[in-house]
Design an enzyme around this catalytic site. Structure first.
Site, short mmCIF file in Angstrom:
data_model
loop_
_atom_site.label_atom_id
_atom_site.label_comp_id
_atom_site.label_asym_id
_atom_site.label_seq_id
_atom_site.Cartn_x
_atom_site.Cartn_y
_atom_site.Cartn_z
N LYS A 103 0.85 -1.18 0.00
CA LYS A 103 0.00 0.00 0.00
C LYS A 103 0.89 1.24 0.00
CE LYS A 103 -1.35 2.66 3.08
NZ LYS A 103 -1.13 3.92 2.28
N GLU A 156 9.87 1.34 10.70
CA GLU A 156 10.81 2.45 10.54
C GLU A 156 9.99 3.71 10.76
OE1 GLU A 156 12.35 5.58 9.46
OE2 GLU A 156 12.16 4.88 7.39
N CYS A 200 12.87 11.32 7.20
CA CYS A 200 12.94 10.91 8.61
C CYS A 200 14.35 11.03 9.15
CB CYS A 200 12.41 9.48 8.77
SG CYS A 200 13.23 8.29 7.70
N GLU A 234 9.50 16.67 15.29
CA GLU A 234 10.03 16.46 13.94
C GLU A 234 9.44 17.52 13.02
OE1 GLU A 234 10.93 12.66 11.03
OE2 GLU A 234 9.14 12.61 12.26
#
Length: 459
Positions: free
Chosen positions: A156, A232, A266, A360
């Site tokens: 997906k 992850e 990331c 973040e």
């Protein structure tokens, strides 16, 4: 079946309409994966290897078209897009080579009377869930080892960037992957599709790249059936500059670690810790480079993925300014109404406890915190619950290594601003994830260990 639009974030233009799958399509993908699973698992490793290598060659053949597709649906700069295609293709080459080197073992039992054979077998049907920020590389980093191990997969891709995943799937078919081995479900109902997979007893693996929050939800679901899980997740990478660092190299590294893909990675440097003795000079040099960046469709810095993303970055910057930080550099951006752009920005005098340091950013903003004492620095660096990547620039290599080993991060760039490599284990500590992608570790994530205890009389 209904369809959903795919938007170019640089212009707002609708570039494609894509099938909007749901639970029914998710189940059909597993049906296809199950039908192909036994034959694919029994396919000789050499044959799987050759198919993966052909896919690598096809990606290089079509590198310009793939890069253009990434630019169109993701918005990243042409240079970043070409770099991603080359990086993504390398996972097929690496796992083509690893496919024929499956681990195993044989030996006598210490007590005598038996021999032990240890083998690795495919874990089974693997559900792969990938994000929008690297639509080619995040797909190949999962598909490559899964196919090398002998697993069939259901994938997906993110609703924002499904076109690249579909293009990679077509190349796999052209390379000779049998029908049913790789199945792509495009959808706006991510929860419905992935939940269908996690509740299906035929699915034995979930590999997810995305936010920590979503990863936590998927882990809870995976726990119900004890599904093998690789995660992850989010990052909050510190970028440390010591007093004796080579500032030219540090600024070069900062431009890569922070501004590659517009900060939407990331592994992006999220918070800069610069020693007080060199902070002013580092900020001045970094500011000069940032102000020279070209921003816009086809520029060095592309748009953020959505208007919502722009709003989130703007809020963090406003919060930092309210806490006492100041803007020392900003690049120019296109006029109003021309895509989801945010100006590359350098912030100085950022408090160590500012919200922008703890969150973040996922955008082109470099907040700089000044440090004096190394023990306090490490306390700041390791205070985060996220530990994916980090960067250290120091003049003395042993000092840099000591700092790197003291940082709670799965990957540390030492005097370099890039940590990703198909031949290295990619992954984080703490809430940045479970397991590793890339290297031999990435192949092992799609296998299970089995040992056979053989009766061996007379010993």
């Amino acid at each position: 079946m209904t369809e959903f639009p795919v938007e170019n974030p640089a212009t707002g233009e609708i570039i494609a309409m894509v099938a909007d799958g749901g639970p029914a399509e998710a189940r059909a993908a597993v049906d296809a994966a199950e039908a192909a699973a036994r034959a694919w698992a029994r396919t000789p490793a050499r044959a799987r290897s050759e198919i993966l290598h052909r896919t690598f060659e096809l990606m290089l053949r079509d590198r310009e078209q793939l890069a253009e597709l990434i630019v169109s649906e993701n918005g990243k700069s042409p240079a970043d897009a070409r770099g991603e295609v080359a990086y993504a293709a390398e996972f097929f080459r690496w796992y083509a080579e690893e496919a024929v080197r499956t681990d195993g073992g044989y030996g006598p039992s210490p007590a005598g009377g038996t021999r032990t054979v240890v083998t690795r077998r495919p874990v089974g049907i693997a559900a792969l869930v990938t994000p929008w920020n690297f639509p080619a590389a995040m797909a190949t980093r999962k598909i490559g080892p899964a196919l090398a191990a002998g697993c069939t997969v259901v994938l997906k891709p993110a609703a924002e960037t499904p076109l690249t995943a579909l293009a990679v799937a077509r190349l796999l078919t052209e390379a000779g992957v049998p029908g049913g081995v790789v199945n792509v479900v495009t959808t706006t109902d991510a929860g419905g599709v992935v939940t269908t997979w996690l509740e299906d007893p035929r699915v034995r693996k979930i590999s997810f790249t995305g936010s920590t929050r979503v990863g936590q939800l998927l882990l809870r679901q995976a726990a119900d059936r004890v599904v093998n899980a690789s995660m992850e997740l989010g990052g909050n990478a510190p970028f440390v500059v010591t007093a004796d660092a080579d500032l030219d190299a540090a600024v070069d590294g900062a431009m890569i670690a922070k501004f590659r893909n517009g900060g939407q990675a990331c592994t992006a440097a999220n918070r800069f810790y610069v020693h007080a003795d060199v902070a002013d000079e580092f900020v001045a040099r970094l500011s000069k480079r940032v102000e020279a960046l070209t921003v816009g469709a086809g520029g060095e810095i592309g748009p953020l993925i959505s208007a919502k993303a722009v709003g989130g970055v703007a809020r963090l910057v406003d919060s930092a300014l309210a806490a006492g930080a100041r803007v020392v550099a900003r690049a120019a951006i296109p006029g109003e109404g021309q895509g989801h752009f945010f100006p590359p920005t350098v912030l100085a005098d950022v408090p160590a406890d500012a919200e922008i340091v703890g969150q973040e950013i996922f955008g082109p903003v470099a907040p700089v915190v000044t440090w004096h004492d190394e023990s306090e620095l490490l306390a700041w660096v390791n205070a985060s619950e996220l530990g994916l990547a980090a960067y250290v620039y120091a003049g003395e290599l042993q000092h840099a290594l000591r700092l790197g080993e003291a940082i709670d991060a799965g990957m540390v760039g030492i005097n370099r601003g890039l940590v990703s490599d198909p031949a290295a284990p990619f992954g984080g500590m703490k809430q940045s994830g479970l397991g590793r992608e890339g290297a031999r570790d990435g192949l092992n994530e799609f296998t299970e260990t089995q040992y056979l205890s053989i009766d061996w009389p007379g010993t």
